[in-house]
Design a protein around this motif. Sequence first.
Motif, mmCIF file in Angstrom:
data_model
loop_
_atom_site.group_PDB
_atom_site.id
_atom_site.type_symbol
_atom_site.label_atom_id
_atom_site.label_comp_id
_atom_site.label_asym_id
_atom_site.label_seq_id
_atom_site.Cartn_x
_atom_site.Cartn_y
_atom_site.Cartn_z
ATOM 1 N N CYS A 180 0.842 -1.192 0.000
ATOM 2 C CA CYS A 180 0.000 0.000 0.000
ATOM 3 C C CYS A 180 0.880 1.247 0.000
ATOM 4 O O CYS A 180 1.761 1.371 0.848
ATOM 5 C CB CYS A 180 -0.895 -0.009 1.239
ATOM 6 S SG CYS A 180 -1.747 1.559 1.516
ATOM 7 N N GLY B 169 0.733 -1.585 3.809
ATOM 8 C CA GLY B 169 -0.093 -2.762 4.093
ATOM 9 C C GLY B 169 -0.273 -3.623 2.841
ATOM 10 O O GLY B 169 0.160 -3.265 1.751
ATOM 11 N N LYS C 222 0.271 4.104 0.965
ATOM 12 C CA LYS C 222 0.050 4.964 2.140
ATOM 13 C C LYS C 222 0.665 4.380 3.402
ATOM 14 O O LYS C 222 1.206 5.103 4.222
ATOM 15 C CB LYS C 222 -1.450 5.173 2.372
ATOM 16 C CG LYS C 222 -2.056 6.143 1.386
ATOM 17 C CD LYS C 222 -3.441 6.555 1.823
ATOM 18 C CE LYS C 222 -3.995 7.596 0.864
ATOM 19 N NZ LYS C 222 -5.453 7.706 0.975
HETATM 20 ZN ZN LIG Z 1 -2.759 1.105 3.520
#
Ligand SMILES: [Zn+2]
Length: 215
Positions: A149, A154, A151
């Motif tokens: 991910c 993940g 951000k």
């Molecule tokens: Zn994430």
Amino acid sequence: MKNRIVLLGPPASGKGTQASLLGAVFGIPHVSTGAIVREERAKGTPIGLEADSYTSRGLLFPDELAIRIVDQWLGTHSRFIFDGFPRTVGQAIALDALLEQKSLGLQTVYLLELPDEEVRVRMLGRLTCSKCGAVFSENFHKISVEDPCPKCEGVLARRTDDTLEALDQRLAQYHEFTQPICDYYEKAGLLKKVDVRFGRDAVFQLLYNDLRTDE
Ligand SMILES: [Zn+2]
């Protein structure tokens, strides 16, 4: 300025996004029957609990209940952007009757149009972060399910209900219910069609300009 609006459109047409952007800019409540029910359920009202017996089983509300939910909400609101309501022609007719009682009328209905093939591309290319919940598009963000991910690092995953079969079923259902609603609003002279392939910002600009006028 228009204050009573219905937004129609298939999955992945950006309906929810446009409704919440417009709602924020113009201060008009962006509302769905699901959102009203979540609020009522949190307050523990009888209608909230009744509706919960459907949502907890993954069922859609019967027309009669959806209309009661909206009727109650309209008791304290005169401006709205409805998203996901009306879902049937019966609900559209009932909404007109409710508004007529209040001497208010629906002012416009936007149909966000996206060809089925494009809906499939957009929906099937959606990746959700299992940690932070962020949603990414394989095409738009140039990202794959193997990537972390952007951000939070993940693990990304496809939503399990985003299979082609489930999607085609949703699309078939969308067309079956939405076409008659469009015909109904077209006859009433309220329907405006918007091609959403131009992208989110262009669609927003178009809706923004139209909402500011009375025509
Ligand atoms: Zn994430």
